[in-house]
Scaffold this motif. Sequence first.
Motif, short mmCIF file in Angstrom:
data_model
loop_
_atom_site.label_atom_id
_atom_site.label_comp_id
_atom_site.label_asym_id
_atom_site.label_seq_id
_atom_site.Cartn_x
_atom_site.Cartn_y
_atom_site.Cartn_z
N THR A 68 41.77 -46.01 40.44
CA THR A 68 41.77 -45.09 39.30
C THR A 68 42.68 -43.93 39.68
O THR A 68 42.56 -43.38 40.78
CB THR A 68 40.36 -44.55 39.01
OG1 THR A 68 39.49 -45.63 38.77
CG2 THR A 68 40.37 -43.61 37.82
N SER A 70 44.08 -40.17 38.14
CA SER A 70 43.93 -39.18 37.08
C SER A 70 44.92 -38.04 37.32
O SER A 70 45.20 -37.66 38.45
CB SER A 70 42.50 -38.65 37.02
OG SER A 70 42.13 -38.06 38.23
N SER A 72 45.88 -34.17 35.69
CA SER A 72 45.51 -33.08 34.78
C SER A 72 46.37 -31.86 35.09
O SER A 72 46.83 -31.68 36.21
CB SER A 72 44.03 -32.73 34.90
OG SER A 72 43.73 -32.30 36.21
N ASP A 81 46.12 -34.81 30.36
CA ASP A 81 44.83 -35.28 30.85
C ASP A 81 44.89 -36.81 30.78
O ASP A 81 44.56 -37.41 29.76
CB ASP A 81 43.69 -34.72 30.00
CG ASP A 81 42.33 -35.02 30.60
OD1 ASP A 81 42.27 -35.46 31.77
OD2 ASP A 81 41.33 -34.82 29.90
N ARG A 83 44.25 -40.69 32.53
CA ARG A 83 43.41 -41.50 33.43
C ARG A 83 43.81 -42.96 33.25
O ARG A 83 43.82 -43.46 32.13
CB ARG A 83 41.95 -41.27 33.10
CG ARG A 83 41.02 -41.88 34.10
CD ARG A 83 39.58 -41.44 33.79
NE ARG A 83 38.73 -41.84 34.86
CZ ARG A 83 38.31 -41.07 35.84
NH1 ARG A 83 38.66 -39.82 35.86
NH2 ARG A 83 37.55 -41.53 36.79
N GLN A 84 44.16 -43.60 34.36
CA GLN A 84 44.53 -45.01 34.35
C GLN A 84 43.83 -45.72 35.50
O GLN A 84 43.46 -45.08 36.48
CB GLN A 84 46.04 -45.19 34.54
CG GLN A 84 46.89 -44.60 33.45
CD GLN A 84 48.37 -44.81 33.71
OE1 GLN A 84 48.79 -45.29 34.75
NE2 GLN A 84 49.18 -44.42 32.73
N GLU A 113 44.87 -37.26 41.36
CA GLU A 113 43.89 -37.87 42.27
C GLU A 113 43.94 -39.38 42.11
O GLU A 113 43.91 -39.91 41.01
CB GLU A 113 42.48 -37.38 41.98
CG GLU A 113 41.46 -38.01 42.93
CD GLU A 113 40.04 -37.54 42.70
OE1 GLU A 113 39.26 -37.57 43.66
OE2 GLU A 113 39.71 -37.14 41.56
#
Length: 133
Positions: A68, A70, A72, A81, A83-84, A113
């Motif tokens: 994952t 992210s 931001s 923002d 997220r993948q 992250e």
Amino acid sequence: MTRLDKRTAAASAALLAVLAAGATGATAGKDGSYSGPLRCEIRDTIQGDAILLEPIVYADKGTSGTYTVSVSGGGTSGSADIRQGGAFEAGPGNPAALSRISVGANGAAYDVELIVTAGGTSISCVKQVPGAT
């Protein structure tokens, strides 16, 4: 709780923390990357008015898992923002480029992250990416 019980509890907690840290098999570097049998890296490249983010996983032996990533933050041109996530396969000499994310560079700063899980081990790489001014 007696003084001896408190010391025993503290020693047990310290041992548990050491074992948990050792279970990941990875140590953090200054740039948010890791060394160990499973490693991750977040590359950032400025291309014109955009920043290209590339999360990468390295493994000492053939492995598969999930990730994952992210992102931001932002700047004068807006905010992000993102997220993948998904699955990956990596091995010696075959790092996994997980995705490519493009965000605005002008006056922006982003927190990135990456969390990688494979073979019962989870690691994370965190990087703050400043944009062009």
